[in-house]
Design an enzyme around this catalytic site. Sequence first.
Site, PDB file in Angstrom:
ATOM      1  N   LYS A 146      55.841 -30.773  69.874  1.00 56.21           N
ATOM      2  CA  LYS A 146      54.685 -31.558  70.300  1.00 56.21           C
ATOM      3  C   LYS A 146      54.623 -30.386  71.428  1.00 56.21           C
ATOM      4  CE  LYS A 146      56.122 -36.401  71.057  1.00 56.21           C
ATOM      5  NZ  LYS A 146      56.972 -37.750  71.634  1.00 56.21           N
ATOM      6  N   HIS A 255      63.041 -41.249  83.347  1.00 57.87           N
ATOM      7  CA  HIS A 255      61.589 -41.499  84.067  1.00 57.87           C
ATOM      8  C   HIS A 255      61.326 -41.876  85.298  1.00 57.87           C
ATOM      9  CE1 HIS A 255      60.357 -39.834  79.755  1.00 57.87           C
ATOM     10  NE2 HIS A 255      60.441 -38.863  80.508  1.00 57.87           N
TER      11      HIS A 255
HETATM   12  N1  NAD Z   1      57.941 -30.829  73.277  1.00 57.18           N
HETATM   13  C1  NAD Z   1      58.807 -31.005  73.094  1.00 57.18           C
HETATM   14  O1  NAD Z   1      59.309 -31.886  72.572  1.00 57.18           O
HETATM   15  C2  NAD Z   1      59.679 -31.292  74.329  1.00 57.18           C
HETATM   16  C3  NAD Z   1      61.572 -32.200  74.477  1.00 57.18           C
HETATM   17  C4  NAD Z   1      61.536 -32.040  75.793  1.00 57.18           C
HETATM   18  C5  NAD Z   1      60.826 -31.672  76.987  1.00 57.18           C
HETATM   19  N2  NAD Z   1      60.401 -31.420  76.864  1.00 57.18           N
HETATM   20  C6  NAD Z   1      59.382 -30.244  77.950  1.00 57.18           C
HETATM   21  O2  NAD Z   1      60.329 -29.136  78.400  1.00 57.18           O
HETATM   22  C7  NAD Z   1      60.307 -28.540  79.502  1.00 57.18           C
HETATM   23  C8  NAD Z   1      60.765 -28.276  80.463  1.00 57.18           C
HETATM   24  O3  NAD Z   1      62.012 -27.580  79.577  1.00 57.18           O
HETATM   25  P1  NAD Z   1      63.331 -26.231  81.142  1.00 57.18           P
HETATM   26  O4  NAD Z   1      63.784 -27.321  80.871  1.00 57.18           O
HETATM   27  O5  NAD Z   1      63.456 -25.499  79.343  1.00 57.18           O
HETATM   28  O6  NAD Z   1      62.235 -26.158  81.456  1.00 57.18           O
HETATM   29  P2  NAD Z   1      61.416 -24.179  81.486  1.00 57.18           P
HETATM   30  O7  NAD Z   1      60.965 -23.432  81.075  1.00 57.18           O
HETATM   31  O8  NAD Z   1      61.099 -24.784  83.068  1.00 57.18           O
HETATM   32  O9  NAD Z   1      63.185 -23.157  82.229  1.00 57.18           O
HETATM   33  C9  NAD Z   1      64.089 -23.785  83.520  1.00 57.18           C
HETATM   34  C10 NAD Z   1      63.796 -22.861  83.948  1.00 57.18           C
HETATM   35  O10 NAD Z   1      64.581 -21.155  83.141  1.00 57.18           O
HETATM   36  C11 NAD Z   1      64.276 -20.061  83.170  1.00 57.18           C
HETATM   37  N3  NAD Z   1      64.957 -19.071  81.812  1.00 57.18           N
HETATM   38  C12 NAD Z   1      65.114 -20.088  80.845  1.00 57.18           C
HETATM   39  N4  NAD Z   1      65.648 -19.496  80.241  1.00 57.18           N
HETATM   40  C13 NAD Z   1      66.196 -18.192  80.763  1.00 57.18           C
HETATM   41  C14 NAD Z   1      67.412 -17.883  80.565  1.00 57.18           C
HETATM   42  N5  NAD Z   1      67.715 -17.642  78.997  1.00 57.18           N
HETATM   43  N6  NAD Z   1      68.153 -17.215  81.267  1.00 57.18           N
HETATM   44  C15 NAD Z   1      67.715 -17.255  82.699  1.00 57.18           C
HETATM   45  N7  NAD Z   1      66.653 -18.146  83.286  1.00 57.18           N
HETATM   46  C16 NAD Z   1      65.633 -18.803  82.223  1.00 57.18           C
HETATM   47  C17 NAD Z   1      62.872 -20.365  83.235  1.00 57.18           C
HETATM   48  O11 NAD Z   1      62.176 -19.292  83.947  1.00 57.18           O
HETATM   49  C18 NAD Z   1      62.797 -21.302  84.206  1.00 57.18           C
HETATM   50  O12 NAD Z   1      63.003 -21.123  85.193  1.00 57.18           O
HETATM   51  C19 NAD Z   1      59.091 -29.952  80.268  1.00 57.18           C
HETATM   52  O13 NAD Z   1      57.711 -29.286  80.552  1.00 57.18           O
HETATM   53  C20 NAD Z   1      59.564 -30.685  79.092  1.00 57.18           C
HETATM   54  O14 NAD Z   1      57.664 -31.688  79.016  1.00 57.18           O
HETATM   55  C21 NAD Z   1      59.547 -31.211  75.671  1.00 57.18           C
END
Ligand code: NAD
Length: 363
Positions: A146, A255
């Site tokens: 996705k 949600h």
């Molecule tokens: N495609 C899918 O199936 C699916 C499933 C679940 C969630 N999502 C999506 O994922 C998103 C959330 O992802 P997330 O929680 O990873 O958030 P994110 O990508 O915003 O990362 C969270 C924070 O951590 C920081 N960061 C990332 N890796 C780091 C590291 N190794 N060291 C230090 N900082 C780091 C980022 O810069 C950001 O500030 C949402 O938009 C959601 O819709 C998609």
Amino acid sequence: MTDSAVVPANVQGARYDIVIRRGLLADVGSQLAKLSKSNKAAIITDSHVGLLYANVLADSLRGAGIEPIVATIPAGEDHKTLAALAPVYDTLLGGRIERTTPVLALGGGVIGDMAGFVAATLLRGVPFVQVPTTLLAMVDASVGGKTGINHATGKNLIGAFHQPLAVLIDPDVLKTLPDRELRGGLAECIKHDIIRDAKGFSSLESDISRALDRDVDYLAGLVAHDVAIKAKVVEADPFEHGERAHLNFGHTFGHAIETVSHYNYSHGECVALGMAAAAKLAGDMGLLDEPSRRRIVALIENAGLPVRGLTLPTDAVVEAMIFDKKVKGGRVRFILPDRIGHVVIRDDVPAELVTMAVESLRG
Ligand SMILES: NC(=O)c1ccc[n+]([C@@H]2O[C@H](COP(=O)([O-])OP(=O)(O)OC[C@H]3O[C@@H](n4cnc5c(N)ncnc54)[C@H](O)[C@@H]3O)[C@@H](O)[C@H]2O)c1
Ligand SMILES: [Zn+2]
């Protein structure tokens, strides 16, 4: 440790490997050279992750004779927009990206979804490789294909399915992940075991402190365990007609809490509260025994995630659930555990029990 775990995925006819190995970031170039003949690759990252890891990744590509083109998006869900993508398309097309040039997502789920969307749309689709850097992106967002961005009217409303060539996971990057993000990823790990794996749940009960202490060898094993669960569920139901819905355990309540709280709780915190509410509901429906419910709540709490203390109005949360996009035929579907490691889908839940489940989060 040089131990490497490889989880094969086979989603929508695409077969690819999810590779988990400490230090893999510095070896992405040689991995990519095996998958693609292109002498260029685009790296899409965010402003936090780029500062920490883009150089290591770019050097690794150069070492394998691949020229990197880097596009950086400001960090955070607020930038998961169409507007933020315009300069990315400019950079990639300006760098003369070709039909065979792979796009690498270096970042959390936001970057994975955005870079995947770019890869799906640029030149009508170019190869895509995930290099997830949050625990959530590793165990959840990087598997399933996705991709997408948000719109003012809702999350992930513009998107496409686009499967990667590979998912390359270096668990060492979790050392720099903020605590709240780590715990958010653990919420999804707990979810996976509740829906599919009683043994995994018991292991997590004994070892959750190793995850919180960032024992990277432990986290590497945990990630391998969790991507295998996610891959299996998604393989069985790539378009979410049936059992993929099990992954929404905790998310129906979650949600709604996310919306009503105006995102003051993180996604992982909402899922934690949502799982506690769903376990209460499962108990009240006579599906789940009380000792199992208590174990679920205790594990979520031991992971440093909330299970109570909700101050939002119960009615507003219940209302928000009714508007949830997973509503089918006017009935809200709940994913409810009937034991640890197994869930059922129910759309016949009495409204009073839903209200009681939300109410139970106040205490
Ligand atoms: N495609 C899918 O199936 C699916 C499933 C679940 C969630 N999502 C999506 O994922 C998103 C959330 O992802 P997330 O929680 O990873 O958030 P994110 O990508 O915003 O990362 C969270 C924070 O951590 C920081 N960061 C990332 N890796 C780091 C590291 N190794 N060291 C230090 N900082 C780091 C980022 O810069 C950001 O500030 C949402 O938009 C959601 O819709 C998609
Ligand atoms: Zn989630």
